[in-house]
Design a protein around this motif. Structure first.
Motif, mmCIF file in Angstrom:
data_model
loop_
_atom_site.group_PDB
_atom_site.id
_atom_site.type_symbol
_atom_site.label_atom_id
_atom_site.label_comp_id
_atom_site.label_asym_id
_atom_site.label_seq_id
_atom_site.Cartn_x
_atom_site.Cartn_y
_atom_site.Cartn_z
ATOM 1 N N LEU A 71 39.228 43.061 68.883
ATOM 2 C CA LEU A 71 39.211 42.947 67.428
ATOM 3 C C LEU A 71 40.628 42.851 66.862
ATOM 4 O O LEU A 71 40.853 42.237 65.811
ATOM 5 N N ALA A 72 41.585 43.446 67.560
ATOM 6 C CA ALA A 72 42.980 43.383 67.117
ATOM 7 C C ALA A 72 43.648 42.081 67.547
ATOM 8 O O ALA A 72 44.674 41.691 66.986
ATOM 9 N N ARG B 273 44.481 31.595 70.356
ATOM 10 C CA ARG B 273 44.267 30.247 70.880
ATOM 11 C C ARG B 273 43.703 30.299 72.297
ATOM 12 O O ARG B 273 42.817 29.553 72.673
ATOM 13 N N GLU B 274 44.241 31.248 73.079
ATOM 14 C CA GLU B 274 43.806 31.375 74.473
ATOM 15 C C GLU B 274 42.333 31.735 74.565
ATOM 16 O O GLU B 274 41.602 31.241 75.407
ATOM 17 N N GLU B 275 41.879 32.609 73.677
ATOM 18 C CA GLU B 275 40.509 33.101 73.760
ATOM 19 C C GLU B 275 39.523 32.254 72.960
ATOM 20 O O GLU B 275 38.327 32.496 73.011
ATOM 21 N N SER B 276 40.047 31.275 72.206
ATOM 22 C CA SER B 276 39.175 30.546 71.290
ATOM 23 C C SER B 276 38.077 29.779 72.018
ATOM 24 O O SER B 276 37.039 29.492 71.445
ATOM 25 N N CYS B 277 38.323 29.432 73.281
ATOM 26 C CA CYS B 277 37.328 28.658 74.024
ATOM 27 C C CYS B 277 36.229 29.538 74.611
ATOM 28 O O CYS B 277 35.220 29.044 75.064
ATOM 29 N N LYS B 278 36.412 30.833 74.598
ATOM 30 C CA LYS B 278 35.407 31.722 75.170
ATOM 31 C C LYS B 278 35.079 32.827 74.182
ATOM 32 O O LYS B 278 35.966 33.540 73.709
ATOM 33 N N LYS B 279 33.815 32.962 73.871
ATOM 34 C CA LYS B 279 33.376 33.957 72.899
ATOM 35 C C LYS B 279 32.351 34.876 73.548
ATOM 36 O O LYS B 279 31.579 34.454 74.412
ATOM 37 N N PRO B 280 32.305 36.131 73.125
ATOM 38 C CA PRO B 280 31.229 37.003 73.613
ATOM 39 C C PRO B 280 29.888 36.554 73.040
ATOM 40 O O PRO B 280 29.842 35.755 72.094
ATOM 41 N N LYS B 281 28.813 37.049 73.610
ATOM 42 C CA LYS B 281 27.485 36.619 73.174
ATOM 43 C C LYS B 281 27.175 37.058 71.756
ATOM 44 O O LYS B 281 26.365 36.440 71.069
ATOM 45 N N LYS B 282 27.808 38.135 71.317
ATOM 46 C CA LYS B 282 27.565 38.669 69.982
ATOM 47 C C LYS B 282 28.900 38.840 69.260
ATOM 48 O O LYS B 282 29.951 38.865 69.902
ATOM 49 N N PRO B 283 28.896 38.959 67.928
ATOM 50 C CA PRO B 283 30.149 39.200 67.217
ATOM 51 C C PRO B 283 30.849 40.442 67.771
ATOM 52 O O PRO B 283 30.190 41.419 68.158
ATOM 53 N N LEU B 284 32.176 40.418 67.787
ATOM 54 C CA LEU B 284 32.937 41.498 68.426
ATOM 55 C C LEU B 284 32.612 42.871 67.855
ATOM 56 O O LEU B 284 32.530 43.859 68.599
ATOM 57 N N PHE B 285 32.413 42.965 66.547
ATOM 58 C CA PHE B 285 32.181 44.289 65.960
ATOM 59 C C PHE B 285 30.904 44.929 66.496
ATOM 60 O O PHE B 285 30.767 46.157 66.516
ATOM 61 N N VAL B 286 29.955 44.081 66.956
ATOM 62 C CA VAL B 286 28.682 44.604 67.471
ATOM 63 C C VAL B 286 28.919 45.495 68.696
ATOM 64 O O VAL B 286 28.253 46.516 68.865
ATOM 65 N N TYR B 287 29.882 45.112 69.541
ATOM 66 C CA TYR B 287 30.147 45.895 70.758
ATOM 67 C C TYR B 287 30.753 47.259 70.408
ATOM 68 O O TYR B 287 30.414 48.266 71.034
ATOM 69 N N LEU B 288 31.627 47.292 69.407
ATOM 70 C CA LEU B 288 32.190 48.569 68.976
ATOM 71 C C LEU B 288 31.103 49.435 68.349
ATOM 72 O O LEU B 288 30.988 50.627 68.657
ATOM 73 N N ALA B 289 30.291 48.824 67.490
ATOM 74 C CA ALA B 289 29.203 49.580 66.864
ATOM 75 C C ALA B 289 28.217 50.083 67.912
ATOM 76 O O ALA B 289 27.729 51.225 67.830
ATOM 77 N N PHE B 290 27.934 49.244 68.912
ATOM 78 C CA PHE B 290 26.992 49.652 69.954
ATOM 79 C C PHE B 290 27.560 50.802 70.785
ATOM 80 O O PHE B 290 26.824 51.680 71.234
ATOM 81 N N SER B 291 28.866 50.799 70.984
ATOM 82 C CA SER B 291 29.476 51.900 71.735
ATOM 83 C C SER B 291 29.282 53.214 70.979
ATOM 84 O O SER B 291 29.042 54.255 71.584
ATOM 85 N N TYR B 292 29.403 53.173 69.634
ATOM 86 C CA TYR B 292 29.155 54.376 68.833
ATOM 87 C C TYR B 292 27.687 54.794 68.925
ATOM 88 O O TYR B 292 27.359 55.978 69.061
ATOM 89 N N LEU B 293 26.792 53.795 68.862
ATOM 90 C CA LEU B 293 25.356 54.103 68.933
ATOM 91 C C LEU B 293 25.003 54.753 70.271
ATOM 92 O O LEU B 293 24.253 55.739 70.317
ATOM 93 N N LEU B 294 25.558 54.191 71.359
ATOM 94 C CA LEU B 294 25.280 54.757 72.677
ATOM 95 C C LEU B 294 25.804 56.181 72.794
ATOM 96 O O LEU B 294 25.127 57.070 73.330
ATOM 97 N N ARG B 295 27.017 56.409 72.278
ATOM 98 C CA ARG B 295 27.570 57.754 72.360
ATOM 99 C C ARG B 295 26.764 58.729 71.501
ATOM 100 O O ARG B 295 26.617 59.911 71.855
ATOM 101 N N GLY B 296 26.205 58.234 70.406
ATOM 102 C CA GLY B 296 25.288 59.057 69.621
ATOM 103 C C GLY B 296 24.038 59.406 70.398
ATOM 104 O O GLY B 296 23.537 60.532 70.336
ATOM 105 N N SER B 297 23.519 58.430 71.177
ATOM 106 C CA SER B 297 22.334 58.684 72.011
ATOM 107 C C SER B 297 22.623 59.747 73.071
ATOM 108 O O SER B 297 21.767 60.572 73.381
ATOM 109 N N VAL B 298 23.831 59.697 73.631
ATOM 110 C CA VAL B 298 24.234 60.702 74.620
ATOM 111 C C VAL B 298 24.219 62.086 73.983
ATOM 112 O O VAL B 298 23.693 63.059 74.557
ATOM 113 N N CYS B 299 24.792 62.194 72.784
ATOM 114 C CA CYS B 299 24.825 63.477 72.079
ATOM 115 C C CYS B 299 23.410 63.967 71.763
ATOM 116 O O CYS B 299 23.115 65.159 71.882
ATOM 117 N N ASN B 300 22.533 63.035 71.371
ATOM 118 C CA ASN B 300 21.147 63.390 71.075
ATOM 119 C C ASN B 300 20.477 63.977 72.311
ATOM 120 O O ASN B 300 19.792 65.008 72.249
#
Length: 472
Positions: free
Chosen positions: A228-229, A238-265
Motif C-alpha cells: 500500500l505504501a 511502474r515495476e508492479e503495474s503489470c501484476k496486480k493481486p486478485k483483490k484490491p490491496l486494502f482487502v488483504y490488510l482488512a482481512f488480516s485484521y478480520l482473521l486476527r479478530g477471529s483468533v481472539c474470538n
C-alpha cells in the motif's frame, strides 16, 4: 477395433487400410483433409505426423479419438527425440480428451532437460485457466520435480497451484497440503504471496489451527502495508503495474485484521477482538471509488457490524440477538455462521434461542440434508464444511441440554456423519463424547445408527492406513 501389437505401427495400419480399400495417397488425403504430398511423406516414413494429422487419419480409419495416442508416444517421442512442436499440441489434445495416462507417459521423457520446465509451466497455466485441473496438476508436479534443486520462484508457484488443486473435503489431507506448501510461500513474489497467504490462512482457519492463522494473518498484514505504501515510489509502481493481486490491496490488510479478530474470538479475548473489528470497520483511508472497491468496503462494514454483535454475544449479552438475527436474515451468505454463533452462545450462557431456531426452521432442515458443501460468498468450501459440522453439533448440544432428546440425537448423528465425511477427527471425538454423555437416553434405533456410523468411520480409517477391512 484393431488392436496393436509390438510389430504393428500406425503406418502399417494405414498401409493395410489403403490396400484393403484400394486407395491412392491422393484419395486417402482427400478423405483425411490432407494434401497428397503430406500423405506421401508420412507413408514413406519421411515425415512424423503431427497430432492433428494423426486425429484426421484416426477418423478415416473409423477409430475413436485418441485411439493411437499410446502408440504415437512410443513411435514419435520414445523412439525419436521429443520435439516441442509436436509435444505441445499433443499435450493439449490429451487434456481435451482427458487422456491423463498419455500425459503421464510423456512427462518423464522431458524431465531431464530443464529447458522444458518453463514450456511445461506455460501449458500448465493454460490448463489451469481452462479448468483442466487434473492435467494441470500433472504438469505442475513435473515442473516442481525437475526444479526441486533450483529454489526458483517457478518451483514455489507450482507448489502454490498444487496446494490449491489438492484441497478437498478431507480435513486431515488439507492439513498435510498446507504444511507441505507453507515453506514455499516466501519464495513467491510479494503480490503472489498475498493471495497465497490468504488461501493458506483460510485453510488453517477451516482446521481451527489458530496459532497458524495468527502468524499468517500478521505476515499478510505486513506485506499488504508495504504494498500500500509502494505507489509513492514511482519506479516501484511502474515495476508492479503489470501484476496486480486478485483483490484490491486494502482487502488483504482488512482481512488480516478480520482473521486476527477471529483468533481472539476463538481464544475468548473479546476485548482485543473488538479492537481488530474497529480496525477493519474504519476504512475511511481508502480513497478509490471504483465498483470493486465499493463492493469490498460494503462487505467489511457489514462484517464489522456483525462481529461486534458476535463479540458482545460471546460475552453473554443477549440484548444484541434481535439485531444480529436481522443482520443474518438480510445477508444470507452469513446465515450459517450466524446460526453457529447463536447456538454456541446459547450453549455457553444457557440462553433460550428456540424462537430463532424456529424462525429459520426451513433453512436449518436444509442443512440436515446437505452432504457436500460448496463455497458461500467469501467463505471457502473448506471453511463452510467445518462450520456446517460445528453448527449441527451446536444444535444437537442445545436440544440435548433442553431434554429434547429425539431432536438432539438427530442433529448429533448428522454432525457425526458430516464430520466423518470431511475427516474432521476433532469434531468426531467431540460428537462421540456428547453421545456417550447422553447414551442412556437414546433409543435402541438411535444407538444402532450411532454404532453403524462409528463402524463406517473405522472402516474408512483402516482403508486409509492400509489395513484390510473385515480382518479377523
Amino acid at each position: 477395433m484393431v488392436s496393436l501389437n509390438h510389430a504393428t505401427t500406425i503406418r502399417t495400419e494405414l498401409e493395410s487400410f489403403i490396400e484393403r480399400e484400394a486407395l491412392s495417397f491422393s484419395q486417402l488425403g482427400r478423405l483425411a483433409g490432407l494434401n497428397a504430398g503430406t500423405v506421401s511423406s508420412i507413408m514413406k516414413g519421411n515425415r512424423i505426423m503431427a497430432v492433428d494429422q494423426l486425429d484426421r487419419m484416426t477418423a478415416v480409419l473409423g477409430h475413436d479419438q485418441g485411439h493411437f495416442y499410446e502408440q504415437y508416444i512410443q513411435e514419435c517421442m520414445v523412439e525419436a527425440v521429443p520435439n516441442w512442436r509436436r509435444v505441445k499440441p499433443f499435450l493439449y489434445r490429451c487434456a481435451e480428451l482427458d487422456k491423463l495416462n498419455c500425459i503421464k507417459q510423456i512427462l518423464p521423457l522431458l524431465l531431464d532437460n530443464l529447458t522444458y520446465s518453463p514450456l511445461l509451466f506455460e501449458v500448465a497455466e493454460d490448463f489451469f485457466t481452462e479448468g483442466k485441473h487434473a492435467a494441470a496438476a500433472l504438469l505442475y508436479e513435473s515442473v516442481a520435480l525437475s526444479e526441486r534443486r533450483q529454489h526458483s520462484e517457478r518451483l514455489a508457484f507450482c507448489q502454490y497451484r498444487l496446494f490449491t488443486l489438492r484441497l478437498s473435503d478431507n480435513q486431515e489431507d488439507n492439513l498435510q497440503c498446507a504444511l507441505q506448501f507453507e515453506p514455499f510461500v516466501d519464495r513467491l513474489d510479494e503480490i503472489d504471496q498475498l493471495d497465497a497467504l490468504r488461501d493458506l490462512a483460510n485453510t488453517y482457519r477451516s482446521l481451527r489451527r489458530w496459532d497458524k492463522v495468527e502468524r499468517i494473518a500478521e505476515e499478510m498484514g505486513r506485506l499488504a502495508e508495504i504494498q500500500l505504501a509502494a505507489p509513492s515510489q514511482p519506479s516501484r509502481a511502474r515495476e508492479e503495474s503489470c501484476k496486480k493481486p486478485k483483490k484490491p490491496l486494502f482487502v488483504y490488510l482488512a482481512f488480516s485484521y478480520l482473521l486476527r479478530g477471529s483468533v481472539c474470538n476463538a481464544r475468548g479475548d473479546h476485548e482485543q477482538e473488538l479492537q481488530y473489528t474497529y480496525a477493519y470497520q474504519d476504512l475511511s483511508w481508502v480513497k478509490e471509488t471504483d465498483e470493486e472497491t465499493l463492493h469490498w468496503l460494503t462487505l467489511y462494514k457489514g462484517w464489522a457490524e456483525a462481529n461486534m454483535y458476535v463479540s458482545k454475544l460471546m460475552r453473554g449479552d443477549e440484548s444484541v440477538l434481535a439485531d444480529y438475527v436481522a443482520y443474518i436474515e438480510q445477508n444470507k451468505d452469513e446465515l450459517l455462521v450466524g446460526l453457529l454463533n447463536i447456538t454456541e452462545a446459547a450453549n455457553l450462557f444457557d440462553l433460550n434461542v428456540d424462537h430463532i431456531l424456529q424462525f429459520f426452521d426451513s433453512e436449518i432442515n436444509g442443512y440436515m440434508q446437505i452432504r457436500h458443501q460448496e463455497a458461500v460468498g467469501v467463505y471457502t468450501k473448506q471453511v463452510v464444511s467445518e462450520q456446517h459440522a460445528r453448527f449441527l453439533y451446536g444444535v444437537a448440544h442445545y436440544y440435548l441440554r433442553q431434554g429434547l432428546y429425539l431432536m438432539g440425537f438427530e442433529y448429533l448423528l448428522a454432525s457425526l456423519s458430516t464430520s466423518s465425511l470431511i475427516n474432521n477427527e476433532t469434531r468426531i471425538l467431540t460428537c462421540v463424547r456428547l453421545f456417550e454423555k447422553y447414551r442412556a437416553l437414546a433409543s435402541q434405533e438411535t444407538q444402532n445408527r450411532y454404532q453403524n456410523l462409528l463402524k463406517e468411520e473405522e472402516e474408512e480409517h483402516e482403508k486409509k492406513i492400509g489395513i484390510p477391512v473385515g480382518r479377523s
